[in-house]
Design a protein around this motif. Structure first.
Motif, PDB file in Angstrom:
ATOM      1  N   THR A 138       0.771  -1.304  -0.047  1.00  0.00           N
ATOM      2  CA  THR A 138       0.002   0.207  -0.001  1.00  0.00           C
ATOM      3  C   THR A 138       0.808   1.136  -0.100  1.00  0.00           C
ATOM      4  OG1 THR A 138      -1.643  -1.218   1.089  1.00  0.00           O
ATOM      5  CG2 THR A 138      -1.836   1.294   1.042  1.00  0.00           C
ATOM      6  N   LEU A 145      -2.773   6.379   6.795  1.00  0.00           N
ATOM      7  CA  LEU A 145      -3.247   5.274   5.867  1.00  0.00           C
ATOM      8  C   LEU A 145      -2.451   3.887   6.158  1.00  0.00           C
ATOM      9  CD1 LEU A 145      -4.817   4.094   3.495  1.00  0.00           C
ATOM     10  CD2 LEU A 145      -2.975   5.038   1.988  1.00  0.00           C
ATOM     11  N   VAL A 146      -1.045   4.281   6.282  1.00  0.00           N
ATOM     12  CA  VAL A 146      -0.107   2.973   6.573  1.00  0.00           C
ATOM     13  C   VAL A 146       0.931   3.444   7.781  1.00  0.00           C
ATOM     14  CG1 VAL A 146       1.613   1.653   5.856  1.00  0.00           C
ATOM     15  CG2 VAL A 146      -0.080   2.475   4.143  1.00  0.00           C
ATOM     16  N   ASP A 205      -5.516   2.390   8.754  1.00  0.00           N
ATOM     17  CA  ASP A 205      -5.857   1.426   7.966  1.00  0.00           C
ATOM     18  C   ASP A 205      -4.985   0.233   7.718  1.00  0.00           C
ATOM     19  OD1 ASP A 205      -7.757   3.346   7.623  1.00  0.00           O
ATOM     20  OD2 ASP A 205      -7.277   3.787   5.685  1.00  0.00           O
ATOM     21  N   VAL A 206      -3.794   0.359   7.761  1.00  0.00           N
ATOM     22  CA  VAL A 206      -2.631  -0.766   7.514  1.00  0.00           C
ATOM     23  C   VAL A 206      -1.372  -0.569   8.323  1.00  0.00           C
ATOM     24  CG1 VAL A 206      -1.078  -1.638   5.770  1.00  0.00           C
ATOM     25  CG2 VAL A 206      -3.389  -0.636   5.001  1.00  0.00           C
ATOM     26  N   ARG A 208       2.384  -2.357   8.395  1.00  0.00           N
ATOM     27  CA  ARG A 208       3.104  -2.892   7.708  1.00  0.00           C
ATOM     28  C   ARG A 208       4.490  -3.352   8.601  1.00  0.00           C
ATOM     29  NH1 ARG A 208       5.304   0.537   3.323  1.00  0.00           N
ATOM     30  NH2 ARG A 208       3.204   0.177   2.556  1.00  0.00           N
ATOM     31  N   GLU A 238       0.177  -6.082   7.100  1.00  0.00           N
ATOM     32  CA  GLU A 238       0.936  -6.088   5.603  1.00  0.00           C
ATOM     33  C   GLU A 238       2.174  -6.326   5.955  1.00  0.00           C
ATOM     34  OE1 GLU A 238       0.066  -3.227   1.833  1.00  0.00           O
ATOM     35  OE2 GLU A 238       1.622  -2.208   3.181  1.00  0.00           O
TER      36      GLU A 238
END
Length: 400
Positions: A138, A145-146, A205-206, A208, A238
């Motif tokens: 992403t 967002l990440v 949202d994500v 990693r 992720e």
């Protein structure tokens, strides 16, 4: 007999010695040596003031340079470099311009030359790096967002205890959300840190991570207790590819700065080390200019996520066209008469089964695809194991 060669200094010495004897007038003597009287008097004066050394050529460098850095600015730059020994000329210039905008600071190249002249720089050894490749990760094009998470390599504090720093960053703004000392990489230590981060900064949202503990496992789904908890919250875990830390390069670069400025030498205890981490986090977020952010600070771009941390988590829901099954205590669920093993981490949770063709279906939990279901073979396939899935498809095509 070879010709005797003479240099400019010898010729000038002969001239001044002849002039001192006063056998001939200065005008006649200058005509013999083919020089003007102004030049002749110049060399005579230099000889009388400095002796033979006065007849040598002087440096043509100007005594005063219009672009020379004032001494007080030099000392300010060197002082700041001493406070931040790993900042380069670009960061030093941006920091000084932000703090003292009324001062005309020298160019980056000039600051760099000053640092080299004071032996305050160390040439970086260039490494051969593996070429990058495209990955389906992403792209963090906005805050939250990440998030990226990792454990920096452990080190020992001076009391002999191991310290495993857990770090969490926002991928877009580079904002360092968490830098926390820990005794291990265990789930029971990591979860409270993430809970505090979610309560203070909201839910991303994500998230990693790499493939190490406590973020990932070698099981069919790749889930751990920590990443399964993220999935329950609606956060997509992720993972970068194994052996490819460059896919999380922003986080790894932050770790290098963290190591340079906080762990050499280490703190005496975990408590003192945490204070060092807290000071670093404030400096990194609010004071340190970031080149990738056009010399802005991460705190200038970051803002908390709009989604608050839910203290109470409701049961998962799925669209009407998705079959829903509950995972039993043994980590299995039933589908079309077959009992299939998924993972014990989702005991009593609802998973969705989405049919993609006659043979295969996606098994997912909330937003996370966990595996492929092969109905013909009545077995589960890993999400990333496309070779097995494609091989089975080829066999099906041949059979038809």
């Amino acid at each position: 007999m070879p010709w005797r060669s003479t240099g400019p200094v010898e010729e000038r010495l002969r001239f001044v010695l002849d002039a001192e004897e006063k056998v001939e007038s200065m005008a006649e003597l200058c005509r013999q040596y083919d020089i003007s009287r102004r030049v002749g008097y110049k060399w005579l004066d230099r000889y009388r003031q400095h002796g033979v050394h006065g007849l040598e050529d002087l440096s043509r460098a100007p005594h005063v340079h219009p672009n020379e850095i004032p001494p007080q600015l030099c000392e300010r730059i060197v002082e700041l470099r001493g406070e931040h020994p790993f900042w380069g000329a670009k960061k030093l210039k941006a920091y000084l311009e932000k703090r003292e905008p009324g001062t005309r600071w020298p160019a980056r190249s000039t600051i760099n030359a000053l640092l080299k002249a004071r032996n305050l720089t160390k040439p970086r050894r260039r490494r051969r790096r593996a070429p990058g490749r495209a990955t389906p990760l992403t792209v963090g094009d906005r805050p939250n967002l990440v998030w990226t998470a990792d454990h920096k390599g452990w080190f020992k504090t001076r009391d002999g205890q191991r310290c495993y720093p857990l770090t969490i960053c926002d991928d877009f703004s580079r904002f360092l959300i968490v830098c926390q000392t820990q005794n291990s990489c265990a789930y029971k230590e990591a979860r409270p840190v993430f809970e505090r981060a979610f309560r203070e900064y909201g839910v991303p949202d994500v998230i990693r991570s790499d493939n190490g503990s406590p973020f990932a496992s070698a099981s069919l789904t790749g889930l751990t207790r920590l990443s399964a908890w993220w999935a329950r919250l609606g956060v997509l875990p992720e993972r970068i590819d194994a052996g490819c830390p460059e896919q999380n390069g922003r986080h790894e670069r932050m770790h290098r700065t963290l190591k340079q400025e906080t762990t050499e030498p280490p703190g005496s205890t975990h408590r003192t080390q945490q204070r060092t981490f807290d000071d670093f986090r404030h400096m990194y977020n609010d004071e340190r200019p970031h080149e990738a952010l056009d010399m802005a600070c991460p705190a200038d771009l970051y803002y908390p996520a709009p989604r608050d941390y839910p203290e109470r988590q409701d049961e998962q829901t799925y669209p009407d066209d998705v079959a829903v099954r509950r995972v039993g205590s043994g980590g299995t669920f039933k589908y079309d008469g077959a009992t299939l093993y998924l993972t014990r981490l989702l005991k009593d949770e609802l998973v969705g089964i989405e049919q993609t063709d006659r043979r295969y279906a996606k098994v997912h939990f909330n937003l996370v695809q966990l595996a492929w279901l092969d109905k013909y073979e009545e077995k589960m396939l890993p999400v990333a194991d496309y070779s097995l899935r494609d091989e089975a498809k080829a066999q099906e095509t041949t059979r038809q």
